[in-house]
Design a protein around this motif. Sequence first.
Motif, PDB file in Angstrom:
ATOM      1  N   UNK A  52     -35.615  35.777  10.087  1.00  0.00           N
ATOM      2  CA  UNK A  52     -34.582  36.739  10.390  1.00  0.00           C
ATOM      3  C   UNK A  52     -33.057  35.963   9.948  1.00  0.00           C
ATOM      4  N   UNK A  53     -32.878  34.880   9.839  1.00  0.00           N
ATOM      5  CA  UNK A  53     -31.768  34.244   9.309  1.00  0.00           C
ATOM      6  C   UNK A  53     -31.758  33.872   8.116  1.00  0.00           C
ATOM      7  N   UNK A  54     -30.362  34.136   7.310  1.00  0.00           N
ATOM      8  CA  UNK A  54     -30.315  33.742   5.947  1.00  0.00           C
ATOM      9  C   UNK A  54     -30.589  32.295   5.579  1.00  0.00           C
ATOM     10  N   UNK A  55     -31.049  31.893   4.286  1.00  0.00           N
ATOM     11  CA  UNK A  55     -30.987  30.689   4.031  1.00  0.00           C
ATOM     12  C   UNK A  55     -29.989  29.580   4.345  1.00  0.00           C
ATOM     13  N   UNK A  56     -28.914  30.237   4.389  1.00  0.00           N
ATOM     14  CA  UNK A  56     -27.635  29.342   4.625  1.00  0.00           C
ATOM     15  C   UNK A  56     -27.479  28.964   6.129  1.00  0.00           C
ATOM     16  N   UNK A  57     -28.140  29.583   6.854  1.00  0.00           N
ATOM     17  CA  UNK A  57     -28.314  29.236   8.340  1.00  0.00           C
ATOM     18  C   UNK A  57     -29.816  28.784   8.610  1.00  0.00           C
ATOM     19  N   UNK A 200     -28.516  44.625  15.605  1.00  0.00           N
ATOM     20  CA  UNK A 200     -28.337  45.035  14.083  1.00  0.00           C
ATOM     21  C   UNK A 200     -28.542  43.472  13.369  1.00  0.00           C
ATOM     22  N   UNK A 201     -28.912  43.493  12.392  1.00  0.00           N
ATOM     23  CA  UNK A 201     -29.082  42.316  11.445  1.00  0.00           C
ATOM     24  C   UNK A 201     -27.758  41.976  10.928  1.00  0.00           C
ATOM     25  N   UNK A 202     -26.968  42.988  10.524  1.00  0.00           N
ATOM     26  CA  UNK A 202     -25.536  42.866   9.792  1.00  0.00           C
ATOM     27  C   UNK A 202     -24.712  43.822  10.640  1.00  0.00           C
ATOM     28  N   UNK A 210     -26.215  35.982  12.368  1.00  0.00           N
ATOM     29  CA  UNK A 210     -26.164  34.610  12.389  1.00  0.00           C
ATOM     30  C   UNK A 210     -24.463  33.849  12.229  1.00  0.00           C
ATOM     31  N   UNK A 211     -23.781  34.637  11.206  1.00  0.00           N
ATOM     32  CA  UNK A 211     -22.507  34.576  11.229  1.00  0.00           C
ATOM     33  C   UNK A 211     -21.636  34.664  12.447  1.00  0.00           C
ATOM     34  N   UNK A 212     -22.071  35.672  13.214  1.00  0.00           N
ATOM     35  CA  UNK A 212     -21.170  35.994  14.186  1.00  0.00           C
ATOM     36  C   UNK A 212     -21.568  35.206  15.501  1.00  0.00           C
ATOM     37  N   UNK A 213     -22.915  34.576  15.656  1.00  0.00           N
ATOM     38  CA  UNK A 213     -23.465  33.760  16.394  1.00  0.00           C
ATOM     39  C   UNK A 213     -22.713  32.193  16.144  1.00  0.00           C
ATOM     40  N   UNK A 214     -22.399  31.844  14.908  1.00  0.00           N
ATOM     41  CA  UNK A 214     -21.900  30.674  14.686  1.00  0.00           C
ATOM     42  C   UNK A 214     -20.252  30.599  15.171  1.00  0.00           C
ATOM     43  N   UNK A 215     -19.809  31.689  14.728  1.00  0.00           N
ATOM     44  CA  UNK A 215     -18.321  31.599  14.780  1.00  0.00           C
ATOM     45  C   UNK A 215     -17.759  31.748  16.336  1.00  0.00           C
ATOM     46  N   UNK A 325     -30.428  25.633  24.053  1.00  0.00           N
ATOM     47  CA  UNK A 325     -29.322  26.740  23.641  1.00  0.00           C
ATOM     48  C   UNK A 325     -30.215  28.054  22.877  1.00  0.00           C
ATOM     49  N   UNK A 326     -29.526  29.068  22.541  1.00  0.00           N
ATOM     50  CA  UNK A 326     -30.393  30.166  21.826  1.00  0.00           C
ATOM     51  C   UNK A 326     -31.148  29.552  20.414  1.00  0.00           C
ATOM     52  N   UNK A 327     -30.435  28.791  19.583  1.00  0.00           N
ATOM     53  CA  UNK A 327     -31.232  28.373  18.538  1.00  0.00           C
ATOM     54  C   UNK A 327     -32.211  26.957  18.732  1.00  0.00           C
ATOM     55  N   UNK A 328     -32.382  26.577  20.036  1.00  0.00           N
ATOM     56  CA  UNK A 328     -33.042  25.474  19.965  1.00  0.00           C
ATOM     57  C   UNK A 328     -34.489  25.359  19.213  1.00  0.00           C
ATOM     58  N   UNK A 329     -35.328  26.434  19.017  1.00  0.00           N
ATOM     59  CA  UNK A 329     -36.585  26.676  18.648  1.00  0.00           C
ATOM     60  C   UNK A 329     -36.572  27.159  17.215  1.00  0.00           C
TER      61      UNK A 329
END
Length: 352
Positions: A52-57, A200-202, A210-215, A325-329
């Motif tokens: 569910x996350x793009x390759x860049x993330x 929403x994915x985008x 995932x862009x928004x989660x990062x920024x 955090x949210x992304x730990x796993x």
Amino acid sequence: MEFLDVAVIGGGQSGLAAAYALHKQGLTPVVLEASEKAAGSRPHYYDSLTLFSPARYSSLPGLPFGGDPDRYPHRDEVVAYRLRYANHLDAEIRTRHRVSHVRTQPGGFLLTLADGSELAARAVVAATGGFGSPNLPALPGLDSFTGTVLHVTDYRTPELFAEQRVIVVGAGNSAVQVATELAAHARVSLASRAPVKWFKQRPLGGRDLHFWLKVTGLDIAPLGRFQRSPTTMAVIDNGRYKAALSAGAPDRRPIFTRIEGSKVTWQDGVVEDVDAIVLATGYRPDLGYLAPLGALGGQSRVLHRDGTSLTHPGLAYVGLEWQRSLSSASLRGVGRDAHRIARRMAAHLARS
């Protein structure tokens, strides 16, 4: 007896990230992986699974995923990436080394393997993650069900369920994805205690979530200590899955009240015959080998603070759900947590 610097238990994404981070701290990790290759549990997931996350993330530290950074990699791509990463690591990986028990001994820990052999280690990183042990809920009458019952970890393709009446239990990403796939071949209901929640994915101009989660920093916000029990995450959707549920393929219903033989009773009193029940009800950490240490609390709860054991200074964790955090796993998050515990472990071993 062989004496290791740091034993990393588990050769999936968590163990590989831990080995990378430990090596950067000047330690010598040895990864002990139960299966025949360092790919974790990913090869055993259903055939159509995509990230569910793009390759860049979706990269581990030190090696980009590669290819189109905006694509959503499928299961086999992720497996190939992990194997490539394992070959890239400057660390020893021992496959077919299943750890059965870990105990303390002077100078560190004693690890007993499934074949009865033993290894000693100054420190241990438990990196078997949060997806090694399927969660099987106590649903009323499930033990008496005469049809097919399987956890989503054993589900592969929908064709085996053609023309059947199927219930998928759950409300997370896997439950919705599998139920929607099955609905093209069978009559399917998605049953859950609460309605499905959506992301929403985008959102917001078409950029991936995932862009928004990062920024915004939400992806790395230290929330782990406030989130100790697994919860159903919202389903990340590009519009396909919400539309499928809205169209009734699958339909969504509150969880049934009981099962008797092949018959399922719904909360509105309707009784019907069902052929199969798929439990997409999540996982629990696969950490039974730590039981002799006394490192786990009631109901096998992991006693830790941000991945550092609260019971044994030389013990740490990587890959727990909500570890910090949210992304730990996730692929995108285990590297950060691994770096954190590696620094702490190096400091501990320098003092000991």
